[in-house]
Each structure stands twice: as C-alpha cells, then as structure tokens.
Design a protein around this motif. Structure first.
Motif: not given
Length: 536
Positions: A325, A357, A376, A378
């Motif tokens: 992340d 993502y 991923n 955010l």
C-alpha cells in the motif's frame, strides 16, 4: 444522400417520414466518431466536434431504440479505440479494448436517447439543438462518474482549446462548453434535415444563425486576467532513461535526472542566465524512491533545494506499513536543510482503477497477466492546497485534471495557481497533449494561471485565457522558468460548481419524459401500418 422529405413541424404535422437508410446511418455513425476523434489533440480540428455530434444525431433520428444504441456504440468505437491507444503501451491490447468498449457504451446511450427523443424533435423542430445539447452533456455526466469514479477522457469540452467557445468555461466549466458545442451540432443537423420549401428555408436560416452565433459569439466573453502579485516558477522535466513500463526499475536514475537538472538551473541562476525562482515544481514520480524512508533520496532532494534556494514540490510515492500500500503524493521540500514540510503535501485523491489500484482483482487477473504488477494506491482525503510560501498551489496529479470537482476544490480552498504533476513515461505524446488541453480549460474555468510538469513531456505554462507558454518537447529533458500571476477573479464556474451540470441533467430527464406520450402516439400510428418506417 439528402435526407428524406419531411413535413413541417407543429401540432398539425403529418406522420414523419422514414429514417435514413441503414447503410447510410452506419456510415454517418463511423464518420461521427472519426470527426470527434480529429477534433481532439493531437489533431486539434476543434470545428469537427459539432459536425461529429450532428452526424450521429442524423444517423439515429427516427430509428428504433436498439438501432440508436448500436449506432451510438459504433460512433463511440470509432472515437475511443484510436483515442485511447496509448493505454495499450503499458497495459496491453485487452485492457485497451475493454476500456474503449466501456466508453463507447456511453455514446451508445446518447444514440439511444437521440432515437427516443425523435418524436419531440419532429413535433417541435426548434427544440432539436437543445435536445442534442442535453443528451451529450448528460452522457458525459454519467461517463465522468461511473463506474469506479468514471473516466472523463474525450469530452467535447476538451477539444475546444483553440475555439472561441473555450471562454464559456469561465461561466459554466466543461459541462457548459460541451453543452454549447452539442447544441451547435444539433443546429447543424436541424439545418440539414429540412424540407426545402419557402418555410423550410426560413427555418434553415434560423438554425444556421444559431450555429454561427454559438461558434463565434463566445469570443466576446470577457476574461479577467489575474492582476495580483507574481512569482517566478521553474518546472523541471528531468526525463527518464527510456520509455516503457520498466522505467520504474531505474527510479534512482529518474531522481538523479531531476536533481541534476535542478542543479543546472541553480548554476544558471548563479551565472545570471536565469531568474531566481521562488518555487520549483517536479513532476509525478520524479522520485519513485520514498525520501521519507530512504536517506539517500532525501539527501539528493535536499541538495537540489539548497542549491536552487527555493522549495521544491516533489512527486513521490509514500509507502505505508502495510505491504504493497502506498500514496501518490506531492510533498514540499524546503531549502536551507529544512527538509520535507509534512504539513504541505497532497496525496492523490482519485487513483485510477485497474492502473493504480485493482478492484475485482481475481476477475481482472483473468483479463491480463499484468494485474499483479498493480499495487494498491490509497486515496488521499483532502484537496491539493499546498502553501509554498511563494504561492498557494492547487495541486492535482495526472488524470485528476480531467475531474471537475477535484480541480475546483483546490480553488475554493485558496489556490492562487494550478499545478498538474504528471508522468507520461508509460504513454505517448498524444496522451500528454490531451492532458495539456484539459489544463487549458481548467485555467479559463477558474481564472487561474496553471502549469503542467511531466517526467518526459509535454510540460508548459498556461495563462488564464488558455494560451500555452514554454511548451516542451516529448521524451527530452527541459527546464522552463516563467513569472506567474497569482490569484484571479472568482469565476462564475467556480462559484456555481456542479449546479449548471445538474440543471442540464434535470432538463434531460424532463425531455425524456415529454417524449413518452409522443412515442406512444407514434406506436399507435405504426401499428396501423401508416408508414412502417420504424422497422428500419
């Protein structure tokens, strides 16, 4: 082929004639998509946008709904397959096709709506331009938001960088520009689809006047340039070792490029060859090494900031403690050994689905074996308002410039100039120029001077009238310095926000409802086999 003879509009009009022959309609739909494509960068034939809208409106008029949907979808394919070919560079051909098909579907909905509203246009011919404007703006309203937050690429408004109608962005943003372009297209199709009687010629003259006025009159819309103080800004396009997806493996070389370009600028300033900037802006991914976790990267950036004696807005990836992340951020790095200003950073609010993502990862893995290369990213939770000391930036990152609300939020939050940090290294020059066209519209929309800075190009400055200055080449290293005016008027578009677009969408809903009883009446006539035209 000329359109079929028509009865004159009005309550006493006779049963309308048939639609255009299907082969002709198919040809017009393909031509519509091609015209809309050529209106956009890198071709910039802006006057083809209303022509494309008119061609599709003619193709779907009086057709069955499924035919309208199919013809609109065909026009969408002719537009989006070549327009989005740059997505295949990084993702491969299958995701490119899926994205193009999904975007074409929305144009298909516009074709369906055009077919549905045909009875209204036949009964009140003067409404045809208005109906066309409603359809296109509502189609973009849906496409800009769905699914997964939407994908606003290829809007009519983004084709109008050199057109007088661009100035209307200051009144109603991209939705108003799209609306006026589509209304112009509706006037063109209503002009062509006339019965050439004396009354028909009078109506044609009226539609011609509408098209001319909407095309030329916006040139008289006043735009007020920012009249406040100015600050000197440098943008650094460091370039990457080579284009392609694997450039991230050489992220240290990318950082070195931007550091060295900034050190070169500092030497020019010391030699009196360049003005001292109050701010330096690096692009998205200029440091793919997180400088908050890597001391070497931090030291390099600090050396550049100290040498130029100005804060640097650095585009970087900020890791989290969760494996995989991260945030895509612009972080202000201050000179004099001060380092990163953690209170002045912006995390990208709208990561790109399937690229930054991966929603529906198990399903997406069936489509492309590159799915697991996507980590991923955010989403940030606040607008990109960054106070650098020299100016308050409205920072947006890469594709975010296409989204109305993300840019507007920065201006409402106090942005004095707009900054777009982007990385086009996995795309091509066409994509970069399409993005710069969006920056031009945003500058006019909000009355703010703007800049776009890319790792590889195209980078440049834009004034509040949408003119471009210092535009760089593609896949080259460059540094451009310019004085930028701060602040600017609060435009009507900034103050009104989403309400002009919502009003247009509401008008579309009303028009669709008005068509219902007329369509029922048409169905009764058709069931009596008066014309049989709808079978075509």
């Amino acid at each position: 082929m000329p359109p079929p003879a028509l009865s004159e509009p009005g309550p006493a009009a006779q049963t309308p004639g048939p639609p255009l022959r299907l082969p002709v309609a198919v040809a017009l739909a393909v031509a519509a998509g091609a015209a809309l494509l050529l209106a956009l960068p890198p071709y910039d034939l802006w006057w083809l946008s209303p022509a494309g809208v008119a061609l599709l409106a003619a193709a779907v008029h009086r057709r069955r709904l499924r035919a309208g949907l199919g013809l609109g979808f065909l026009a969408g394919l002719a537009l989006f397959v070549p327009l989005l070919d740059w997505t295949a560079i990084a993702a491969g051909w299958l995701p490119w096709m899926i994205l193009s098909l999904s975007q074409a579907f929305y144009v298909g909905l516009a074709g369906l709506a055009g077919s549905w509203l045909s009875p209204v246009a036949d009964r009140w011919r003067a409404s045809w331009p208005l109906l066309t404007g409603l359809i296109w703006t509502t189609q973009e309203f849906l496409r800009d938001r769905t699914p997964f937050g939407g994908f606003p690429w290829g809007r009519l408004a983004f084709s109008q960088g050199d057109a007088p109608v661009l100035r209307l962005a200051a009144w109603g943003g991209a939705p108003l520009v799209t609306f006026v372009v589509a209304v112009t297209g509706g006037a063109l199709v209503a002009l062509a689809w006339r019965r050439w009687t004396r009354a028909g010629l009078l109506g044609a003259a009226g539609f011609a006047a509408v098209a001319v006025v909407l095309t030329l009159a916006p040139a008289a819309v006043p735009l007020t340039a920012p009249a406040g103080a100015s600050t000197t800004v440098a943008i650094v396009q460091g370039n990457v070792p080579r284009l392609g997806l694997d450039f991230n493996a050489q992220r240290r070389a990318v950082l070195d490029n931007h550091v060295n370009a900034t050190l070169g600028l500092a030497a020019d300033v010391a030699a009196g060859k360049q003005k001292q900037p109050g701010l330096v802006v690096w692009p998205e991914n200029s440091s793919d090494i997180d400088p908050l976790r890597n001391d070497d990267a931090a030291a390099l950036i600090q050396s550049a900031a100290d040498a130029i004696n100005a804060p640097i807005l650095v585009g970087t990836l900020q890791r989290t403690d969760v494996d995989g992340d991260f945030y895509n951020v612009g972080i202000l790095w201050r000179p004099g050994g001060a380092g990163p200003d953690l209170d002045q950073q912006y995390a990208k609010r709208h990561p790109v689905p399937f690229a930054e993502y991966m929603p529906l990862r198990p399903i997406a893995r069936l489509v492309s074996d590159k799915v697991d290369l996507v980590r991923n990213m955010l989403a940030g939770d606040r607008p990109g308002v960054v106070d650098t000391g020299a100016a308050v930036l409205g920072d947006v990152i890469c594709f975010e410039v296409a989204y109305d609300d993300i840019v507007r939020d920065t201006v409402v939050g106090g942005a004095q100039i707009l900054a777009v940090q982007t990385n086009n290294a996995t795309f091509n020059e066409a994509e970069a120029r399409q993005q710069l066209a969006m920056v031009r519209l945003r500058a006019v929309e909000h009355g703010r001077e703007a800049l776009m800075v890319s790792t590889v190009g195209v980078s440049g400055f834009v004034d509040a009238q949408g003119a471009v200055y210092g535009s760089t080449g593609f896949n080259t290293a460059a540094v451009v310095v310019r004085d930028m005016r701060l602040d600017g008027p609060s435009t009507l578009a900034t103050r009104s926000g989403i309400w002009p677009e919502v009003s247009i969408v509401f008008g579309t809903v009303v028009a669709l409802l008005v068509a219902l009883p007329l369509r029922r009446r048409r169905a009764i006539i058709d069931s009596g086999d008066v014309t049989g035209s709808e079978e075509r």
